[in-house]
Write a protein that holds these residues in place. Structure first.
Motif, PDB file in Angstrom:
ATOM      1  N   TYR A   1      11.942  -0.286   2.436  1.00 20.19           N
ATOM      2  CA  TYR A   1      10.658   0.315   2.097  1.00 20.19           C
ATOM      3  C   TYR A   1      10.797   1.693   1.451  1.00 20.19           C
TER       4      TYR A   1
ATOM      5  N   PRO B   1       8.160   1.094  -1.725  1.00 21.47           N
ATOM      6  CA  PRO B   1       6.949   1.331  -0.935  1.00 21.47           C
ATOM      7  C   PRO B   1       5.925   0.221  -1.211  1.00 21.47           C
TER       8      PRO B   1
ATOM      9  N   GLY C   1       2.561   2.597   6.377  1.00 24.96           N
ATOM     10  CA  GLY C   1       3.118   2.335   5.049  1.00 24.96           C
ATOM     11  C   GLY C   1       2.513   3.270   4.018  1.00 24.96           C
ATOM     12  N   THR C   2       2.004   2.723   2.936  1.00 22.80           N
ATOM     13  CA  THR C   2       1.429   3.528   1.859  1.00 22.80           C
ATOM     14  C   THR C   2       0.002   3.969   2.158  1.00 22.80           C
TER      15      THR C   2
ATOM     16  N   SER D   1       6.843   5.785   1.349  1.00 20.05           N
ATOM     17  CA  SER D   1       5.517   5.211   1.585  1.00 20.05           C
ATOM     18  C   SER D   1       4.511   6.306   1.898  1.00 20.05           C
TER      19      SER D   1
END
Length: 158
Positions: free
Chosen positions: A14, A18, A60-61, A86
């Motif tokens: 990741y 991302p 995450g993002t 991210s």
């Protein structure tokens, strides 16, 4: 691959990729429109009180964090993730779309910087099963839900 070796490899993946990404032209309206086409996200937004505190553990993002913040301007949303790439995408969108009620922090599920029993809603989707100890990760996340609150966990096969 063992659980002990899986987590660092997932994080490294990741960092390089991302996900999900933002389009350069994405703005607040675009994210709201895109997320409202998801029955799950639309239902989640409708189920959360307009002034709730929300923790998105493994954000995450930050698309869910930013969506919930945009959809409920009086909400206070904390997105937490281990992946700095991210989080940069999450913070970049947050700043660009001017979402003042969302904050993102760098941390893993075993070191969440939030007090226990603090949040009305805690979400963690597609994350706990990537940790070295999914049961302990689930417990860590669940402890952040205040009495009477809601925990939303999402799992998929790895």
């Amino acid at each position: 691959m063992t659980a002990e070796t899986k987590a660092p490899q997932v994080t490294a993946f990741y960092e390089r990729n991302p996900f999900p990404g933002y389009m350069p032209a994405d703005d607040a309206a675009a994210l709201l429109d895109r997320c409202r086409t998801s029955p799950f996200l639309d239902g989640l937004d409708r189920a959360i009180e307009p002034d709730a505190t929300v923790l998105d553990a493994g954000c995450g993002t930050g698309q869910i964090s930013n969506f919930l913040g945009l959809a409920g301007p009086r909400r206070r949303v904390l997105g937490a993730d281990l992946c700095t790439a991210s989080l940069q995408a999450a913070e970049g969108f947050r700043a660009r779309a001017r979402v003042p009620n969302v904050q993102v922090v760098a941390c893993g599920l075993f070191a969440l910087p939030a007090p226990e029993q603090r949040f009305h809603v805690v979400t963690s989707r597609g994350v706990v099963h990537h940790t070295p100890d999914p049961s302990r990760a689930t417990a860590q996340v669940a402890r952040r839900v205040r009495p009477g609150g809601v925990l939303v966990l999402g799992f998929y096969e790895s």
